[in-house]
Motif scaffolding. Structure first.
Motif, PDB file in Angstrom:
ATOM      1  N   VAL A  22       0.817  -1.213   0.000  1.00  0.00           N
ATOM      2  CA  VAL A  22       0.000   0.000   0.000  1.00  0.00           C
ATOM      3  C   VAL A  22       0.854   1.268   0.000  1.00  0.00           C
ATOM      4  N   CYS A  23       2.141   1.129   0.159  1.00  0.00           N
ATOM      5  CA  CYS A  23       3.057   2.272   0.189  1.00  0.00           C
ATOM      6  C   CYS A  23       3.383   2.704  -1.243  1.00  0.00           C
ATOM      7  N   LYS A  24       3.169   3.977  -1.543  1.00  0.00           N
ATOM      8  CA  LYS A  24       3.443   4.475  -2.898  1.00  0.00           C
ATOM      9  C   LYS A  24       4.931   4.412  -3.224  1.00  0.00           C
ATOM     10  N   LEU A  25       5.798   4.706  -2.261  1.00  0.00           N
ATOM     11  CA  LEU A  25       7.238   4.610  -2.492  1.00  0.00           C
ATOM     12  C   LEU A  25       7.633   3.160  -2.754  1.00  0.00           C
ATOM     13  N   ASN A 119       8.886   7.481   7.619  1.00  0.00           N
ATOM     14  CA  ASN A 119       8.102   8.644   7.180  1.00  0.00           C
ATOM     15  C   ASN A 119       7.546   8.483   5.764  1.00  0.00           C
ATOM     16  N   ARG A 120       7.620   7.287   5.209  1.00  0.00           N
ATOM     17  CA  ARG A 120       7.276   7.083   3.796  1.00  0.00           C
ATOM     18  C   ARG A 120       5.828   7.397   3.479  1.00  0.00           C
ATOM     19  N   TYR A 121       4.884   7.069   4.351  1.00  0.00           N
ATOM     20  CA  TYR A 121       3.477   7.376   4.070  1.00  0.00           C
ATOM     21  C   TYR A 121       3.247   8.878   4.046  1.00  0.00           C
ATOM     22  N   ARG A 122       3.851   9.563   4.986  1.00  0.00           N
ATOM     23  CA  ARG A 122       3.679  11.020   5.061  1.00  0.00           C
ATOM     24  C   ARG A 122       4.349  11.707   3.873  1.00  0.00           C
ATOM     25  N   GLY A 125       2.866   9.071   0.434  1.00  0.00           N
ATOM     26  CA  GLY A 125       1.467   8.679   0.381  1.00  0.00           C
ATOM     27  C   GLY A 125       1.291   7.180   0.417  1.00  0.00           C
ATOM     28  N   ARG A 126       0.013   6.782   0.446  1.00  0.00           N
ATOM     29  CA  ARG A 126      -0.320   5.362   0.477  1.00  0.00           C
ATOM     30  C   ARG A 126      -1.597   5.127  -0.299  1.00  0.00           C
ATOM     31  N   TYR A 127      -1.746   3.905  -0.767  1.00  0.00           N
ATOM     32  CA  TYR A 127      -2.950   3.483  -1.465  1.00  0.00           C
ATOM     33  C   TYR A 127      -3.934   2.918  -0.442  1.00  0.00           C
ATOM     34  N   ASP A 128      -5.214   2.913  -0.782  1.00  0.00           N
ATOM     35  CA  ASP A 128      -6.224   2.344   0.107  1.00  0.00           C
ATOM     36  C   ASP A 128      -6.132   0.821   0.176  1.00  0.00           C
ATOM     37  N   GLN A 129      -5.619   0.214  -0.888  1.00  0.00           N
ATOM     38  CA  GLN A 129      -5.445  -1.230  -0.920  1.00  0.00           C
ATOM     39  C   GLN A 129      -4.240  -1.556  -1.790  1.00  0.00           C
TER      40      GLN A 129
END
Length: 144
Positions: A22-25, A119-122, A125-129
């Motif tokens: 779910v992690c965009k990175l 800090n990767r989500y901040r 960003g992240r996906y919902d699934q």
């Protein structure tokens, strides 16, 4: 490899990159590997998938909180900066050149890795699934 049992869902000689689906990175990292691993050395596996959960449990890693990328090579586990540098060291040039960062002390490398990972989500960003691989890339993923 020694006579210990093989991790679940893997075969001897497998190279599996476990990443947060779910992690965009982390997804960008997976797409990077698909694009630059021309010899198809690596299999990808989301930590949220059944094989990912089984592999995390096998290596006594958390199965609900993901703060590091893990890499399994021939049954051996590598995490954090060791995982990243071991992977890029097997890619083609110029990416292989990044493996020279191994000369830096692991504590320093892992400190830098942790700043990004925690800090990767901040930051990214992240996906919902979890994103599913497209049909062209499905063979690159470890499946149940």
């Amino acid at each position: 490899m020694s006579d210990r049992a093989q991790p679940p869902f893997t075969q001897p000689g497998d190279r599996v990159v476990l990443f947060d689906g779910v992690c965009k990175l982390c997804n960008a990292w997976a797409r990077f590997l698909i694009r630059h691993d021309r010899e198809r050395r690596f299999r990808l596996c989301s930590v949220q998938s059944e094989p990912g959960q089984a592999l995390l449990a096998w290596f006594d890693l958390p199965t609900t909180h993901f703060d590091t990328m893990a890499y399994i090579e021939d049954g051996r586990l590598f995490v954090r900066s060791d995982a990243v540098l071991r992977i890029v060291g097997q890619l083609s040039w110029p990416w292989r050149l990044l493996s020279v960062l191994r000369v830096a002390p692991r504590t320093l490398r892992d400190w830098g890795y942790d700043r990004i990972a925690l800090n990767r989500y901040r930051l990214f960003g992240r996906y919902d699934q979890c994103l599913l691989p497209n049909a062209d890339h499905a063979s690159r993923f470890l499946h149940d």
